[in-house]
Motif scaffolding. Structure first.
Motif, mmCIF file in Angstrom:
data_model
loop_
_atom_site.group_PDB
_atom_site.id
_atom_site.type_symbol
_atom_site.label_atom_id
_atom_site.label_comp_id
_atom_site.label_asym_id
_atom_site.label_seq_id
_atom_site.Cartn_x
_atom_site.Cartn_y
_atom_site.Cartn_z
ATOM 1 N N ASN A 71 0.827 -1.218 0.000
ATOM 2 C CA ASN A 71 0.000 0.000 0.000
ATOM 3 C C ASN A 71 0.860 1.266 0.000
ATOM 4 O OD1 ASN A 71 -2.231 -1.703 0.130
ATOM 5 N ND2 ASN A 71 -2.280 -1.641 2.368
ATOM 6 N N GLY A 72 1.967 1.209 -0.760
ATOM 7 C CA GLY A 72 2.797 2.381 -0.943
ATOM 8 C C GLY A 72 3.839 2.625 0.119
ATOM 9 N N GLU A 73 3.908 1.767 1.139
ATOM 10 C CA GLU A 73 4.878 1.949 2.216
ATOM 11 C C GLU A 73 5.728 0.699 2.367
ATOM 12 O OE1 GLU A 73 2.888 2.986 5.787
ATOM 13 O OE2 GLU A 73 2.118 4.893 5.028
ATOM 14 N N ARG A 74 7.007 0.912 2.732
ATOM 15 C CA ARG A 74 7.874 -0.236 2.944
ATOM 16 C C ARG A 74 7.378 -1.058 4.122
ATOM 17 N NH1 ARG A 74 13.767 -1.316 5.619
ATOM 18 N NH2 ARG A 74 13.866 -3.491 4.938
ATOM 19 N N LEU A 75 7.342 -2.370 3.938
ATOM 20 C CA LEU A 75 6.984 -3.299 5.003
ATOM 21 C C LEU A 75 8.053 -4.374 5.058
ATOM 22 C CD1 LEU A 75 4.824 -4.260 7.117
ATOM 23 C CD2 LEU A 75 3.954 -5.756 5.302
ATOM 24 N N LEU A 76 8.761 -4.490 6.179
ATOM 25 C CA LEU A 76 9.709 -5.579 6.370
ATOM 26 C C LEU A 76 8.922 -6.839 6.710
ATOM 27 C CD1 LEU A 76 12.650 -6.564 6.607
ATOM 28 C CD2 LEU A 76 12.570 -5.912 9.030
ATOM 29 N N LEU A 77 9.029 -7.839 5.850
ATOM 30 C CA LEU A 77 8.299 -9.079 6.072
ATOM 31 C C LEU A 77 8.956 -9.839 7.222
ATOM 32 C CD1 LEU A 77 7.678 -10.121 2.365
ATOM 33 C CD2 LEU A 77 6.078 -9.020 3.945
ATOM 34 N N ARG A 78 8.209 -9.984 8.303
ATOM 35 C CA ARG A 78 8.679 -10.664 9.511
ATOM 36 C C ARG A 78 7.931 -11.985 9.598
ATOM 37 N NH1 ARG A 78 8.445 -4.867 12.324
ATOM 38 N NH2 ARG A 78 10.682 -4.432 12.390
ATOM 39 N N GLY A 79 8.591 -13.043 9.138
ATOM 40 C CA GLY A 79 7.850 -14.258 8.871
ATOM 41 C C GLY A 79 8.316 -15.489 9.595
ATOM 42 N N THR A 80 7.522 -16.541 9.394
ATOM 43 C CA THR A 80 7.837 -17.866 9.894
ATOM 44 C C THR A 80 7.183 -18.889 8.967
ATOM 45 O OG1 THR A 80 7.894 -19.259 11.886
ATOM 46 C CG2 THR A 80 5.875 -18.026 11.488
ATOM 47 N N HIS A 81 7.192 -20.154 9.367
ATOM 48 C CA HIS A 81 6.618 -21.254 8.579
ATOM 49 C C HIS A 81 5.734 -22.113 9.469
ATOM 50 C CE1 HIS A 81 10.391 -20.250 6.463
ATOM 51 N NE2 HIS A 81 9.916 -20.836 5.380
ATOM 52 N N ARG A 82 4.927 -22.928 8.825
ATOM 53 C CA ARG A 82 4.164 -23.915 9.597
ATOM 54 C C ARG A 82 3.958 -25.192 8.779
ATOM 55 N NH1 ARG A 82 -1.294 -25.230 9.201
ATOM 56 N NH2 ARG A 82 -1.454 -25.550 11.446
ATOM 57 N N HIS A 83 3.933 -26.299 9.515
ATOM 58 C CA HIS A 83 3.446 -27.571 8.988
ATOM 59 C C HIS A 83 2.124 -27.885 9.669
ATOM 60 C CE1 HIS A 83 6.323 -29.450 6.281
ATOM 61 N NE2 HIS A 83 7.323 -29.063 7.041
ATOM 62 N N GLU A 84 1.264 -28.618 8.977
ATOM 63 C CA GLU A 84 0.045 -29.104 9.620
ATOM 64 C C GLU A 84 0.421 -30.359 10.408
ATOM 65 O OE1 GLU A 84 -3.343 -29.337 7.047
ATOM 66 O OE2 GLU A 84 -3.537 -27.163 6.998
ATOM 67 N N ASP A 85 0.794 -30.127 11.667
ATOM 68 C CA ASP A 85 1.349 -31.185 12.501
ATOM 69 C C ASP A 85 1.217 -30.728 13.947
ATOM 70 O OD1 ASP A 85 3.216 -33.671 12.759
ATOM 71 O OD2 ASP A 85 4.227 -32.106 13.913
ATOM 72 N N HIS A 86 0.800 -31.646 14.815
ATOM 73 C CA HIS A 86 0.590 -31.263 16.211
ATOM 74 C C HIS A 86 0.685 -32.503 17.087
ATOM 75 C CE1 HIS A 86 -0.871 -28.185 19.050
ATOM 76 N NE2 HIS A 86 -1.461 -29.183 19.684
ATOM 77 N N ALA A 87 1.112 -32.279 18.333
ATOM 78 C CA ALA A 87 1.233 -33.381 19.284
ATOM 79 C C ALA A 87 -0.100 -34.095 19.451
ATOM 80 C CB ALA A 87 1.699 -32.839 20.637
ATOM 81 N N SER A 88 -0.050 -35.413 19.445
ATOM 82 C CA SER A 88 -1.159 -36.350 19.703
ATOM 83 C C SER A 88 -2.139 -36.514 18.552
ATOM 84 C CB SER A 88 -1.933 -35.969 20.974
ATOM 85 O OG SER A 88 -2.834 -34.902 20.751
ATOM 86 N N VAL A 89 -2.101 -35.640 17.523
ATOM 87 C CA VAL A 89 -3.063 -35.764 16.425
ATOM 88 C C VAL A 89 -2.404 -35.818 15.056
ATOM 89 C CG1 VAL A 89 -4.914 -34.652 17.732
ATOM 90 C CG2 VAL A 89 -3.435 -33.263 16.248
ATOM 91 N N GLY A 90 -1.101 -35.562 14.952
ATOM 92 C CA GLY A 90 -0.460 -35.536 13.643
ATOM 93 C C GLY A 90 -1.018 -34.409 12.790
ATOM 94 N N ALA A 91 -1.488 -34.752 11.586
ATOM 95 C CA ALA A 91 -2.027 -33.741 10.673
ATOM 96 C C ALA A 91 -3.467 -33.371 10.981
ATOM 97 C CB ALA A 91 -1.935 -34.242 9.232
ATOM 98 N N ALA A 92 -4.131 -34.112 11.855
ATOM 99 C CA ALA A 92 -5.563 -33.918 12.101
ATOM 100 C C ALA A 92 -5.804 -32.834 13.149
ATOM 101 C CB ALA A 92 -6.210 -35.232 12.526
ATOM 102 N N MET A 93 -5.277 -31.655 12.888
ATOM 103 C CA MET A 93 -5.453 -30.544 13.820
ATOM 104 C C MET A 93 -6.900 -30.058 13.815
ATOM 105 S SD MET A 93 -1.973 -28.293 13.301
ATOM 106 C CE MET A 93 -2.413 -27.170 14.643
#
Length: 822
Positions: A318-340
């Protein structure tokens, strides 16, 4: 107000989710399925009569609800390879379509990895791909089955739905089994039953544009219709509501279903309310198609925003500098695997937002619609990609799958304002699945995908990570830069990034960081850096992830402590604040996740690079990010999971405080250690560090942070040990906490004199017998029955039943230790 804001956002999100169904008659059929973790001899085994008429029928099915992943626990079981094979699901449903001549469909939001769908014994569909959404029209099969006398006699008028999900290894399927994540199996996202009119909307596409200053916006609306056997016209009503719910535009149009895809409108919007991470303002588009008494409605959330990657320069929104402050994710969680569950996903996304994240790369596959809706509502820009990940390039079946996955991902997530990049691949320079690794063929196919992406969606960029011989093909490129982990020192980061930036038009650094074993801390975390050879690059190479052999590197020779990773992250974030040309970065990953290629990690089969554990428990690194990325006042004394420090009597120890405040005052045992001013370039901890002499035994710390009149504080208690220890020779196992029927046990490693061995990293193996069971296979530091010690200890939880339970811990070279529980 901060939490109230997000509570309102999530309430709004849940309401909008259920309102935006693809037809007016959609319901989830997640409850009360039967599941079998094996294959069958044929479909008849899934539908043949059981019970009194056939009491010896095998195999035995179990009751489950969806979402369900059949690798929920074995993905991190330290003693086995996770199951890769077929699993069967079955459920009898009542089908009662209210539309005359309407269609009945099953809408799968995600099944891993190959799927067959049956109505009774009739196969109605097959699908390859574990991450995109897809629908199955079961109208004719249901009609045939309900006309069969067995429908009423055996199934009491209900219709048996059987699904075979299969995650077996297959070289001609993406993603590759060489990938650093599990290829989960199961119906691990929601499953919906849909009733739609004979003529109805299949999908609505919105192309939103706005000038850089945000003064003029335009909205182009098109729709794809489900064609029926006859020629008919539909009256289409279109309404656009602004973020406050006020109607901006409304009109009607008559269309013919004989035309599959139609342009409906092009609207101009004066001074649109812009979407951004700081203010994720969403408009609502409502499209209703009517024919006779039937109608169906599609709702879409859209956002007006303008983004630009400057050539060899920063990112603008939108016309202004934005420093992308990012991370990643997997669909994965304790006790359920992909079934979040939805609540798990939303909690994870909220934690990211509270850490200051404004950008996320969804690695390495199309993710749940719940994730994308949350990114829209919370204000997170998105790089989403297809799972062409490692292994090389397969044949035509393989390539057709990649094309279809890219097409499905773009079409299904086309309207999300959060998405700015379509990812075409990851680490495609990584061979291994095929006898021939042909770079030119990979380049040709990458170009084909790049062209396809731009043809389907010219408004967004394309990108890949780590495939240098294809970096000129895509719009945005991320090389491999792992300064201070797989290669080099973390102080090499800025120079390495600048060198890579100059090689491409648009540089965006995704994947950096390193592993940390939660609860493990170090007094001298950077000592491994003395072994590292500099000047040999900072990329990741074949074998660098191994814990054995090869050149010296922190990933192999470091202590895997939270202390080291906090320093590494701190340095990177400090540098990023002073790189005016930088578009941004994305730390790898937000949360620890399971992987089949890391059995020897301190938590087996877990990639431990997350800033939270697999159950979302925060590591210390979470607060380092907060200190740079959030505006809400925060303060955190390093070491909340470090119960005992060690050293010489009267030795000065560094106390680090992470805060975004202008100044912080530290108190130790009630005495002020002085006020420090925050200076972002003063490493470590932005200058908020004190050298303090600790007393033997318990010490109390309190940090008070001030921003003008705003004040926040943090406290912790920590022991200090000066006694010297020898190698561990025995263990002590004891109960340290109890909540209801859950007991937390801690095993301590002691030397011959009974001194706690605070640097011990021995492997410990927990077990339990009797009226209780371990809460293990969680993939966390206190949820694995096999785990490396953290500072001479390790923990596990036991769920008790009525009666007695005996828990034990083993470690090589020491006697097994027991504890009685009841």
């Amino acid at each position: 107000m901060f939490r109230l804001k997000y509570c309102l956002l999530y309430t709004h999100f849940f309401i909008s989710f259920f309102l935006t169904a693809r037809s007016q008659e959609t319901r989830r059929i997640d409850k009360s399925w039967e599941f079998l973790k094996s294959d069958l001899g044929g479909i008849w085994e899934a539908v043949r009569p059981v019970g009194k008429g056939n009491p010896e029928a095998v195999p035995i099915w179990q009751q489950v609800d969806l979402p369900h992943c059949f690798n929920a626990t074995d993905g991190v079981d330290p003693d086995v390879n996770y199951y890769q094979g077929p699993g069967w699901y079955r459920k009898n449903i009542k089908v009662d379509n209210p539309y005359q001549n309407g269609r009945t469909r099953l809408h799968f939001e995600g099944v891993g990895q190959k799927t067959e769908v049956y109505v009774y014994t009739t196969k109605v569909a097959e699908h390859i791909g574990g991450y995109d959404e897809w629908v199955v029209d079961i109208t004719d099969a249901v009609k045939t089955f309900t006309a069969n006398p067995i429908c009423e006699k055996q199934f009491h008028g209900q219709v048996p739905i059987i699904v075979r999900a299969d995650n077996s290894r297959d070289l001609e399927m993406i993603p590759s089994d060489l990938s650093d994540f599990n290829l989960y199996g199961g119906i691990y996202r929601h499953l919906n039953l849909q009733y739609i009119p004979q003529a109805s909307i299949d999908r609505v596409f919105t192309k939103v544009s706005v000038d850089p200053q945000g003064k003029e916006g335009s909205l182009h609306i098109s729709a794809r219709f489900l064609r029926d056997d006859g020629s008919r016209n539909l009256k289409v009503d279109i309404r656009l509501l602004d973020p406050q719910g006020e109607q901006v535009a409304q009109f009607e149009k008559e269309v013919s279903t004989q035309i599959k895809e139609i342009d409906l409108a092009c609207l101009n919007v004066k001074k649109p309310i812009l979407w951004s991470p700081a203010q994720p303002s969403l408009y609502k588009l409502i499209v209703t198609a009517k024919t006779g008494m039937d109608s169906c409605t599609v709702e879409e959330k859209i956002g007006f925003r303008h983004f630009e990657f400057k050539k060899k320069g920063p990112f603008y929104l939108n016309g202004e500098r934005l420093l992308l402050r990012g991370t990643h994710r997997h669909e994965d969680h304790a006790s359920v695997g992909a079934a979040m569950t939805d609540s798990m996903i939303l909690k994870e996304m909220q934690l990211m937002k509270e850490m200051g994240v404004n950008f996320i790369r969804l690695g390495h596959y199309q993710q749940s619609r719940v994730v994308l809706n949350a990114c829209d509502s919370l204000g997170m820009l998105v790089w989403e990609e297809i799972p062409w990940c490692r292994g090389g390039l397969g044949g035509e079946q393989y390539q057709a799958q990649a094309r279809q996955m890219l097409t499905n991902m773009i079409e299904q997530h086309y309207n999300h304002p959060s998405i700015i990049i379509w990812g075409l691949g990851n680490e495609n320079d990584w061979p291994g699945d095929f006898s021939v690794f042909d770079k030119e063929k990979i380049r040709a196919f990458m170009k084909e995908l790049n062209d396809l992406s731009h043809r389907l969606d010219p408004s967004r960029k394309t990108a890949i990570r780590r495939c240098d011989f294809c970096k000129d093909i895509v719009d945005v490129y991320s090389p491999s830069i792992w300064a201070g982990w797989y290669r080099g020192l973390y102080t090499d980061y800025k120079q390495a990034s600048e060198e890579e930036m100059k090689k491409v038009n648009h540089f965006l650094h995704v994947e950096w960081g390193g592993d940390s074993h939660a609860r493990r801390h170090a007094e001298n975390p950077d000592k491994a850096l003395a072994k590292i050879t500099t000047g040999d690059g900072v990329d990741e190479r074949a074998g660098d992830a191994s814990l054995y052999g090869g050149a010296a590197r922190v990933s192999k020779d470091g202590d895997w402590s939270e202390s080291y990773i906090c320093n590494l992250i701190d340095w990177h974030l400090k540098e990023q604040e002073n790189m005016p040309w930088l578009t941004g970065t994305a730390y790898w990953p937000f949360k620890d996740f399971s992987t089949p290629v890391r059995p020897d990690n301190p938590v087996p089969y877990v990639n431990q690079k997350g800033v939270v554990e697999r159950n979302l428990n925060k590591k210390e690194a979470y607060y380092v990010f907060q200190s740079y990325w959030v505006k809400k006042p925060m303060v955190h004394i390093y070491g909340h999971t470090w119960p005992t420090r060690w050293g010489e009597p009267n030795e000065e120890k560094m106390i680090k405080v992470y805060s975004n405040a202008e100044e912080v005052e530290l108190f130790v045992n009630g005495k002020s250690m002085g006020i420090k001013k925050r200076n972002v370039q003063d490493f470590p901890a932005a200058g908020l560090r004190w050298m303090v002499r600790l007393r033997e035994g318990e010490n109390h710390f309190k940090a008070v942070a001030k921003n003008g009149k705003e004040m926040v504080s943090d406290e912790l208690r920590q022991n200090y040990l000066t006694a010297k220890w020898d190698k561990p020779v025995r263990m002590n196992l004891q109960e340290v906490d109890r909540e209801g029927d859950i007991v937390t046990l801690q095993a301590d490693l002691l030397d011959a004199k009974g001194v706690l061995c605070l640097d011990a990293q021995n492997w410990l193996h927990f077990s339990a017998v009797g009226d209780g069971s371990l809460i293990d296979n969680q993939g966390t530091s206190d949820g694995s029955r096999k785990v490396q010690a953290y500072n001479g200890r390790a923990m596990i939880k036991v769920r008790l039943a009525k009666g007695k339970c005996v828990a034990s811990v083993q470690s090589e070279g020491m006697e097994t230790t027991f504890v009685n529980l009841q």
